[in-house]
Write a protein that holds these residues in place. Structure first.
Motif, PDB file in Angstrom:
ATOM      1  N   ALA A  88       0.879  -1.173   0.000  1.00 55.22           N
ATOM      2  CA  ALA A  88       0.000   0.000   0.000  1.00 55.22           C
ATOM      3  C   ALA A  88       0.916   1.221   0.000  1.00 55.22           C
ATOM      4  O   ALA A  88       1.677   1.425   0.946  1.00 55.22           O
ATOM      5  CB  ALA A  88      -0.905   0.001   1.221  1.00 55.22           C
ATOM      6  N   TRP A  89       0.839   2.014  -1.033  1.00 57.87           N
ATOM      7  CA  TRP A  89       1.723   3.174  -1.177  1.00 57.87           C
ATOM      8  C   TRP A  89       1.026   4.429  -0.696  1.00 57.87           C
ATOM      9  O   TRP A  89      -0.181   4.578  -0.827  1.00 57.87           O
ATOM     10  CB  TRP A  89       2.167   3.316  -2.631  1.00 57.87           C
ATOM     11  CG  TRP A  89       3.058   2.180  -3.001  1.00 57.87           C
ATOM     12  CD1 TRP A  89       2.679   0.962  -3.520  1.00 57.87           C
ATOM     13  CD2 TRP A  89       4.463   2.114  -2.834  1.00 57.87           C
ATOM     14  NE1 TRP A  89       3.769   0.167  -3.678  1.00 57.87           N
ATOM     15  CE2 TRP A  89       4.886   0.837  -3.270  1.00 57.87           C
ATOM     16  CE3 TRP A  89       5.425   2.996  -2.347  1.00 57.87           C
ATOM     17  CZ2 TRP A  89       6.213   0.437  -3.241  1.00 57.87           C
ATOM     18  CZ3 TRP A  89       6.751   2.594  -2.330  1.00 57.87           C
ATOM     19  CH2 TRP A  89       7.135   1.333  -2.773  1.00 57.87           C
ATOM     20  N   GLY A  90       1.817   5.352  -0.156  1.00 51.31           N
ATOM     21  CA  GLY A  90       1.298   6.626   0.322  1.00 51.31           C
ATOM     22  C   GLY A  90       1.038   6.596   1.811  1.00 51.31           C
ATOM     23  O   GLY A  90       0.323   5.738   2.311  1.00 51.31           O
ATOM     24  N   ARG A  91       1.618   7.538   2.524  1.00 49.10           N
ATOM     25  CA  ARG A  91       1.455   7.570   3.982  1.00 49.10           C
ATOM     26  C   ARG A  91       0.131   8.209   4.397  1.00 49.10           C
ATOM     27  O   ARG A  91      -0.360   7.970   5.488  1.00 49.10           O
ATOM     28  CB  ARG A  91       2.616   8.334   4.618  1.00 49.10           C
ATOM     29  CG  ARG A  91       3.935   7.595   4.408  1.00 49.10           C
ATOM     30  CD  ARG A  91       5.008   8.065   5.316  1.00 49.10           C
ATOM     31  NE  ARG A  91       4.824   7.669   6.701  1.00 49.10           N
ATOM     32  CZ  ARG A  91       5.025   6.442   7.184  1.00 49.10           C
ATOM     33  NH1 ARG A  91       5.370   5.474   6.380  1.00 49.10           N
ATOM     34  NH2 ARG A  91       4.864   6.179   8.461  1.00 49.10           N
ATOM     35  N   GLU A  92      -0.430   9.042   3.548  1.00 52.86           N
ATOM     36  CA  GLU A  92      -1.649   9.756   3.917  1.00 52.86           C
ATOM     37  C   GLU A  92      -2.866   8.834   4.008  1.00 52.86           C
ATOM     38  O   GLU A  92      -3.679   8.975   4.902  1.00 52.86           O
ATOM     39  CB  GLU A  92      -1.931  10.899   2.937  1.00 52.86           C
ATOM     40  CG  GLU A  92      -0.908  12.004   2.992  1.00 52.86           C
ATOM     41  CD  GLU A  92      -0.749  12.595   4.390  1.00 52.86           C
ATOM     42  OE1 GLU A  92      -1.773  12.918   5.029  1.00 52.86           O
ATOM     43  OE2 GLU A  92       0.397  12.711   4.848  1.00 52.86           O
ATOM     44  N   ASN A  93      -3.000   7.919   3.062  1.00 51.56           N
ATOM     45  CA  ASN A  93      -4.174   7.059   3.050  1.00 51.56           C
ATOM     46  C   ASN A  93      -3.833   5.690   2.467  1.00 51.56           C
ATOM     47  O   ASN A  93      -4.313   5.327   1.401  1.00 51.56           O
ATOM     48  CB  ASN A  93      -5.303   7.722   2.251  1.00 51.56           C
ATOM     49  CG  ASN A  93      -6.623   7.019   2.444  1.00 51.56           C
ATOM     50  OD1 ASN A  93      -6.853   6.353   3.446  1.00 51.56           O
ATOM     51  ND2 ASN A  93      -7.500   7.164   1.475  1.00 51.56           N
TER      52      ASN A  93
END
Length: 174
Positions: A88-93
């Motif tokens: 899962a890429w992206g720290r925000e969501n």
């Protein structure tokens, strides 16, 4: 003793059942494409040759630039276990599909990964925090939790008995 399938063995099973499902492999794990995750697990569960019917463990891992969800899936009949992962890429969501339609036992394990790492599982029937309260500021198992804006340990003062205490003055006896 339960035999651990190698990454290439797990990938061969997945690809034979759902072509195009494998992203890559390592010696020990098979990385699946998120968009094929549910179909692949359903096929691995239902196929008599794979018979991977039991989700033994589901957990999340923080790698700073992305998250991984790790699945250990076991066959009691065949006496083997396989390690699958999805990124899962992206720290925000960070987000991956829920596997609860395939393995009902994933329900609470996905809630735990959401509660502690903030990984959302799309299609989960009722994703909620199970250890911390709704509105808790942050995700305590993330690597950046202690350096989040707003203080060294956001929310820590909210725990009963953990709020900063003033030490009583020491009485000196002469």
């Amino acid at each position: 003793m339960t035999r651990e399938l190698t990454g290439p063995e797990a990938a061969a099973l997945a690809e034979a059942l759902v072509p195009g499902s494998v992203d890559r492999t390592t010696a020990t794990a098979c990385y699946l494409k998120p968009e094929r995750l549910v179909d692949t697990f359903r096929a691995l569960r239902d196929d008599p040759g794979a018979n991977l019917v039991h989700l033994t463990n589901l957990c999340g891992v923080d790698y700073w630039d992305h998250f991984e969800v790790v699945y250990h899936i076991q066959s009691f009949e065949k006496n083997h276990i396989a390690l699958f992962k999805v990124e899962a890429w992206g720290r925000e969501n960070p987000e991956v599909p829920s596997v609860t339609p395939v393995f009902h036992g994933a329900w609470m394990q996905e809630c735990e990964a959401y509660d502690l790492l903030g990984i959302r599982f799309t299609g989960h029937p009722n994703l909620y925090r199970i250890l911390l309260w709704e509105g808790y500021p942050g995700w305590p198992l993330r690597k950046d939790f202690l350096s989040m804006p707003g203080g060294l340990q956001p929310g820590l003062g909210e725990f009963a008995g953990v709020a900063r205490r003033q030490e009583p003055p020491v009485k000196v006896i002469e």
